[in-house]
Design a protein around this motif. Structure first.
Motif, PDB file in Angstrom:
ATOM      1  N   TRP A  33      -6.040  10.587   1.538  1.00  0.00           N
ATOM      2  CA  TRP A  33      -4.996  10.073   2.426  1.00  0.00           C
ATOM      3  C   TRP A  33      -5.544   8.965   3.319  1.00  0.00           C
ATOM      4  O   TRP A  33      -4.796   8.119   3.798  1.00  0.00           O
ATOM      5  CB  TRP A  33      -4.398  11.206   3.265  1.00  0.00           C
ATOM      6  CG  TRP A  33      -5.383  11.936   4.129  1.00  0.00           C
ATOM      7  CD1 TRP A  33      -6.099  13.046   3.792  1.00  0.00           C
ATOM      8  CD2 TRP A  33      -5.776  11.603   5.470  1.00  0.00           C
ATOM      9  NE1 TRP A  33      -6.912  13.434   4.831  1.00  0.00           N
ATOM     10  CE2 TRP A  33      -6.733  12.568   5.884  1.00  0.00           C
ATOM     11  CE3 TRP A  33      -5.425  10.596   6.359  1.00  0.00           C
ATOM     12  CZ2 TRP A  33      -7.331  12.538   7.131  1.00  0.00           C
ATOM     13  CZ3 TRP A  33      -6.014  10.563   7.616  1.00  0.00           C
ATOM     14  CH2 TRP A  33      -6.950  11.531   7.996  1.00  0.00           C
ATOM     15  N   ARG A  34      -6.862   8.947   3.523  1.00  0.00           N
ATOM     16  CA  ARG A  34      -7.459   7.879   4.332  1.00  0.00           C
ATOM     17  C   ARG A  34      -7.476   6.549   3.585  1.00  0.00           C
ATOM     18  O   ARG A  34      -7.394   5.480   4.188  1.00  0.00           O
ATOM     19  CB  ARG A  34      -8.893   8.252   4.720  1.00  0.00           C
ATOM     20  CG  ARG A  34      -9.029   9.530   5.525  1.00  0.00           C
ATOM     21  CD  ARG A  34     -10.493   9.846   5.798  1.00  0.00           C
ATOM     22  NE  ARG A  34     -10.661  11.186   6.321  1.00  0.00           N
ATOM     23  CZ  ARG A  34     -10.764  12.281   5.569  1.00  0.00           C
ATOM     24  NH1 ARG A  34     -10.716  12.184   4.249  1.00  0.00           N
ATOM     25  NH2 ARG A  34     -10.907  13.457   6.125  1.00  0.00           N
TER      26      ARG A  34
ATOM     27  N   THR B 238      -4.498  12.173  -1.705  1.00  0.00           N
ATOM     28  CA  THR B 238      -3.287  11.668  -1.064  1.00  0.00           C
ATOM     29  C   THR B 238      -2.009  12.215  -1.687  1.00  0.00           C
ATOM     30  O   THR B 238      -0.957  12.229  -1.037  1.00  0.00           O
ATOM     31  CB  THR B 238      -3.276  10.125  -1.112  1.00  0.00           C
ATOM     32  OG1 THR B 238      -2.234   9.621  -0.276  1.00  0.00           O
ATOM     33  CG2 THR B 238      -3.078   9.611  -2.537  1.00  0.00           C
TER      34      THR B 238
ATOM     35  N   GLY C  82       0.823  -1.194   0.000  1.00  0.00           N
ATOM     36  CA  GLY C  82       0.000   0.000   0.000  1.00  0.00           C
ATOM     37  C   GLY C  82       0.868   1.258   0.000  1.00  0.00           C
ATOM     38  O   GLY C  82       1.938   1.290   0.614  1.00  0.00           O
ATOM     39  N   PHE C  83       0.402   2.263  -0.700  1.00  0.00           N
ATOM     40  CA  PHE C  83       1.164   3.505  -0.815  1.00  0.00           C
ATOM     41  C   PHE C  83       1.248   4.227   0.521  1.00  0.00           C
ATOM     42  O   PHE C  83       0.233   4.438   1.193  1.00  0.00           O
ATOM     43  CB  PHE C  83       0.506   4.419  -1.853  1.00  0.00           C
ATOM     44  CG  PHE C  83       1.099   5.799  -1.917  1.00  0.00           C
ATOM     45  CD1 PHE C  83       2.361   5.988  -2.440  1.00  0.00           C
ATOM     46  CD2 PHE C  83       0.388   6.903  -1.452  1.00  0.00           C
ATOM     47  CE1 PHE C  83       2.925   7.265  -2.505  1.00  0.00           C
ATOM     48  CE2 PHE C  83       0.933   8.174  -1.519  1.00  0.00           C
ATOM     49  CZ  PHE C  83       2.212   8.359  -2.040  1.00  0.00           C
ATOM     50  N   ASP C  84       2.465   4.604   0.906  1.00  0.00           N
ATOM     51  CA  ASP C  84       2.713   5.390   2.113  1.00  0.00           C
ATOM     52  C   ASP C  84       3.431   6.668   1.690  1.00  0.00           C
ATOM     53  O   ASP C  84       4.595   6.623   1.261  1.00  0.00           O
ATOM     54  CB  ASP C  84       3.579   4.602   3.088  1.00  0.00           C
ATOM     55  CG  ASP C  84       3.832   5.355   4.398  1.00  0.00           C
ATOM     56  OD1 ASP C  84       3.533   6.569   4.457  1.00  0.00           O
ATOM     57  OD2 ASP C  84       4.342   4.731   5.346  1.00  0.00           O
ATOM     58  N   PRO C  85       2.767   7.824   1.782  1.00  0.00           N
ATOM     59  CA  PRO C  85       3.397   9.068   1.323  1.00  0.00           C
ATOM     60  C   PRO C  85       4.654   9.444   2.100  1.00  0.00           C
ATOM     61  O   PRO C  85       5.466  10.231   1.602  1.00  0.00           O
ATOM     62  CB  PRO C  85       2.294  10.117   1.516  1.00  0.00           C
ATOM     63  CG  PRO C  85       1.363   9.526   2.519  1.00  0.00           C
ATOM     64  CD  PRO C  85       1.411   8.045   2.305  1.00  0.00           C
ATOM     65  N   LEU C  86       4.836   8.892   3.284  1.00  0.00           N
ATOM     66  CA  LEU C  86       6.031   9.178   4.060  1.00  0.00           C
ATOM     67  C   LEU C  86       7.225   8.340   3.616  1.00  0.00           C
ATOM     68  O   LEU C  86       8.377   8.680   3.895  1.00  0.00           O
ATOM     69  CB  LEU C  86       5.765   8.947   5.549  1.00  0.00           C
ATOM     70  CG  LEU C  86       4.682   9.822   6.182  1.00  0.00           C
ATOM     71  CD1 LEU C  86       4.503   9.473   7.650  1.00  0.00           C
ATOM     72  CD2 LEU C  86       5.016  11.299   6.018  1.00  0.00           C
ATOM     73  N   ALA C  87       6.929   7.236   2.914  1.00  0.00           N
ATOM     74  CA  ALA C  87       8.000   6.319   2.522  1.00  0.00           C
ATOM     75  C   ALA C  87       8.285   6.317   1.030  1.00  0.00           C
ATOM     76  O   ALA C  87       9.340   5.845   0.602  1.00  0.00           O
ATOM     77  CB  ALA C  87       7.642   4.895   2.966  1.00  0.00           C
TER      78      ALA C  87
END
Length: 251
Positions: A136-137, A180, A106-111
């Protein structure tokens, strides 16, 4: 039309999202995420998946391959969950499958940083189809083999739930403040210059032709499946020319 495969084994339900998709094997030895015609959202969700998924692909965005999956309801007789059994029984015939991206995250904007160019193309596309389900949810983005893939387009083109009001609905702006990819400074101006000219009557005719007739029949107000296909194309064609000026909530 989409390539057709036949489900040979029901592997497991995937308890993600409201539609309760399942994982199946097919006669081409592929593994697919199956979205059911008998799910609560109905066949319009599958139509949206095909129209938006195939449109995204033609615009150069990464989307898992889509196929139609012929399902024998008896495949699920051994499934212990009564809800899943009921879903399988009500979904005999033509369903929608998408390639299972084994090992995807799953996409993680922090990573996973996204360039303004790629973010702009995705935000512009989501504005075009009015995708309200890329927040983002619930990003509905996967990372597979180091690249960003788009999934789950059932909550798009809200106007197809009320065709008499489709023109008014499709003319509304798109609020991207919750998107997101909004933090990545999406360059929607460049995206529009690149992608809008590609959205032509011919392209949309090819995309909508991929939707099975069975999912388009008996729609009130339309005589034939092709009439309905043209109705899907019209708002997208009009929206492509102007939507970049109607995207709200991003810098």
């Amino acid at each position: 039309m989409l390539e057709e495969v036949i489900a040979t084994r029901f592997i497991a339900p995937l308890r993600e999202g409201g539609s309760l998709p399942g994982l199946v094997e097919a006669d081409d030895f592929g593994t697919y995420v199956l979205k059911f015609t008998g799910a609560g959202q109905g066949r319009k969700t599958l139509v949206a998946e095909v129209v938006c998924g195939e449109l995204a692909r033609r615009l150069g965005l990464r989307v898992p391959r889509l196929v139609t999956v012929e399902l024998d309801p008896e495949l699920g007789l051994a499934e212990p969950d009564q809800e899943v059994q009921n879903l399988l029984r009500s979904s005999g015939g033509t369903n929608l499958g998408m390639d299972f991206l084994s090992g995807a995250l799953g996409f993680d904007p922090l990573a996973f940083p996204v360039s303004p160019d790629e973010a702009g193309r995705i935000v512009w596309f989501d504005a075009l189809v009015n995708n309200v389900d890329r927040s983002w949810r619930n990003p509905n983005l996967l990372i597979w083999r180091g690249e960003l893939w788009l999934v789950d387009h059932g909550a798009t083109m809200i106007w197809h739930h009320n065709w008499p009001g489709a023109e008014v609905s499709a003319a509304r702006p798109y609020d991207a403040s919750d998107h997101t990819l909004a933090p990545f400074t999406p360059d929607v101006t460049s995206a529009a210059a690149e992608l809008a000219p590609l959205v032509t009557e011919e392209l949309l005719a090819d995309v909508t032709a991929r939707v099975p007739d069975a999912w388009l029949s008996d729609e009130p107000g339309f005589g034939t499946p092709d009439d309905l296909r043209r109705a899907y194309a019209r708002p997208l064609l009009a929206r492509a020319a102007v939507i970049h000026d109607r995207i709200q909530g991003i810098k």
